[in-house]
Design a protein around this motif. Structure first.
Motif, mmCIF file in Angstrom:
data_model
loop_
_atom_site.group_PDB
_atom_site.id
_atom_site.type_symbol
_atom_site.label_atom_id
_atom_site.label_comp_id
_atom_site.label_asym_id
_atom_site.label_seq_id
_atom_site.Cartn_x
_atom_site.Cartn_y
_atom_site.Cartn_z
ATOM 1 N N MET A 143 7.173 -1.715 -8.875
ATOM 2 C CA MET A 143 6.348 -2.811 -8.182
ATOM 3 C C MET A 143 5.949 -3.923 -9.158
ATOM 4 O O MET A 143 5.599 -3.418 -10.108
ATOM 5 C CB MET A 143 5.437 -2.267 -7.257
ATOM 6 C CG MET A 143 5.877 -1.317 -6.143
ATOM 7 S SD MET A 143 4.714 -0.628 -5.036
ATOM 8 C CE MET A 143 4.374 0.826 -6.134
ATOM 9 N N TYR A 197 9.050 -14.536 -5.720
ATOM 10 C CA TYR A 197 8.439 -13.875 -4.420
ATOM 11 C C TYR A 197 9.311 -14.010 -3.415
ATOM 12 O O TYR A 197 9.858 -12.990 -2.644
ATOM 13 C CB TYR A 197 7.101 -14.351 -4.139
ATOM 14 C CG TYR A 197 6.372 -13.912 -2.817
ATOM 15 C CD1 TYR A 197 6.082 -12.336 -2.701
ATOM 16 C CD2 TYR A 197 6.489 -14.443 -1.788
ATOM 17 C CE1 TYR A 197 5.769 -11.841 -1.537
ATOM 18 C CE2 TYR A 197 5.789 -13.991 -0.704
ATOM 19 C CZ TYR A 197 5.595 -12.757 -0.491
ATOM 20 O OH TYR A 197 4.978 -12.120 0.687
ATOM 21 N N TYR A 202 9.291 -10.223 -6.744
ATOM 22 C CA TYR A 202 7.691 -9.742 -6.744
ATOM 23 C C TYR A 202 7.159 -9.167 -5.337
ATOM 24 O O TYR A 202 7.737 -9.477 -4.275
ATOM 25 C CB TYR A 202 6.819 -11.035 -7.080
ATOM 26 C CG TYR A 202 6.995 -11.427 -8.169
ATOM 27 C CD1 TYR A 202 6.964 -10.801 -9.427
ATOM 28 C CD2 TYR A 202 7.368 -13.080 -8.499
ATOM 29 C CE1 TYR A 202 7.174 -11.284 -10.998
ATOM 30 C CE2 TYR A 202 7.497 -13.639 -9.676
ATOM 31 C CZ TYR A 202 7.439 -12.794 -10.899
ATOM 32 O OH TYR A 202 7.666 -13.206 -12.244
ATOM 33 N N ASN A 203 6.614 -8.320 -5.265
ATOM 34 C CA ASN A 203 6.009 -7.635 -4.040
ATOM 35 C C ASN A 203 4.809 -8.639 -3.424
ATOM 36 O O ASN A 203 4.826 -8.410 -1.932
ATOM 37 C CB ASN A 203 5.286 -6.305 -4.126
ATOM 38 C CG ASN A 203 6.509 -5.359 -4.604
ATOM 39 O OD1 ASN A 203 6.725 -5.312 -5.735
ATOM 40 N ND2 ASN A 203 7.001 -4.373 -3.687
ATOM 41 N N ARG A 204 4.064 -9.284 -4.110
ATOM 42 C CA ARG A 204 3.075 -10.061 -3.555
ATOM 43 C C ARG A 204 2.777 -11.030 -4.542
ATOM 44 O O ARG A 204 2.726 -10.808 -5.882
ATOM 45 C CB ARG A 204 2.116 -9.401 -3.153
ATOM 46 C CG ARG A 204 1.102 -8.644 -4.065
ATOM 47 C CD ARG A 204 0.044 -7.991 -3.367
ATOM 48 N NE ARG A 204 0.139 -6.884 -2.766
ATOM 49 C CZ ARG A 204 -0.694 -5.886 -2.742
ATOM 50 N NH1 ARG A 204 -2.024 -5.745 -3.349
ATOM 51 N NH2 ARG A 204 -0.112 -4.620 -2.465
#
Length: 283
Positions: A143, A197, A202-204
């Motif tokens: 992640m 993102y 990117y996860n966040r």
């Protein structure tokens, strides 16, 4: 084999890494969360021959670690990693013969293999420059948390090399899609945090001052979960890339049956029956 002999054999393979003395990066372990800090901020945290090799060896050892359940990797100050050190790696590579060059490229690839095969989920906390081999470290993590100001770049074409470095042509398209991966690998251009993102790399996105805390909180949440089962999830996410759907379903059936033999599975049931929250212990 007797029980005592089996215990001795297993004890010989187990290790604790809280006291590991890292030579080429920062290392700490707290409550099951290990933190790797790429720590050459004056050069935007580049990798060297030594740090490549030590990271590879460390991630291999994590397969036997009993005190590490999740790993966070980040860079010191305001950058993640600028890639391989231009003067300490790229310069010397120009003078090496092909057999030694192959030893180097296999060694760097082995770092990605070690990251993908260690059972602990790896969270990359990415701020600022994330380029070249640094982008590969981020890609190889499970992640990725980032900031809007981050700059992701697979720079290999900028130094006359192919984009197929350390598994990039295999892993990156699976994260962001073939066309987007091709664009980054052919052009070597930077992708902003918002772009990364939107593409799913990117996860966040986090505020820069909150980035590491957010990554550590996510890691702690994973440690509080069924960590043996997390290791199985990571294994299957990696292993099923080369499987047909039928093979994947059968493999998941076998993997889930293994998880159903764990004490954590029983704990979850008993907690549900008691209308309480399960406390997982990773066994």
């Amino acid at each position: 084999m007797t029980r005592s002999a089996a215990d001795a054999l297993l004890a010989g393979n187990r290790t604790t890494l809280a006291t590991y003395d890292a030579k080429h990066f920062g290392w700490s372990v707290n409550a099951g969360v290990a933190t790797v800090t790429l720590n050459r901020p004056e050069r935007k945290n580049p990798l060297t021959f030594e740090s490549y090799a030590e990271l590879r060896d460390l991630f291999r050892q994590l397969a036997y670690a009993t005190d590490v359940k999740t790993v966070v990797i980040h860079g010191a100050d305001e950058n993640f990693c600028s890639g391989g050190d231009v003067h300490e790696i790229i310069g010397p590579l120009i003078d090496l013969p092909m057999p030694e060059l192959l030893l180097f490229t296999r060694m760097t690839g082995d770092l990605v293999k070690a990251m993908r095969h260690c059972p602990q989920p790896i969270i990359a906390a990415i701020d600022g420059v994330c380029a070249g081999a640094g982008a590969i470290l981020a890609m190889a993590s499970d992640m990725r948390l980032s900031t809007a100001r981050s700059k992701l770049a697979f720079l290999f074409s900028r130094v006359g090399l192919a984009g197929c470095d350390m598994g990039a042509c295999s892993i990156l398209p699976r994260i962001i899609g073939q066309g987007r991966a091709a664009e980054l690998l052919y052009t070597g251009r930077s992708a902003s945090g918002e772009e990364g993102y939107a593409w799913g790399f990117y996860n966040r996105l986090c505020a820069p001052e909150a980035l590491l805390d957010e990554a550590l909180k996510l890691a702690a949440d994973l440690v509080a979960g069924p960590t043996f089962a997390h290791g199985i999830t990571k294994k299957m996410l990696h292993q099923e890339w080369s499987m047909s759907i039928d093979e994947a379903i059968e493999s998941e059936a076998q993997a889930q049956a293994i998880c159903m033999t764990t004490r954590d599975f029983e704990r979850a049931y008993r907690a549900f029956a008691a209308k309480s929250r399960p406390v997982f212990e990773g066994d």
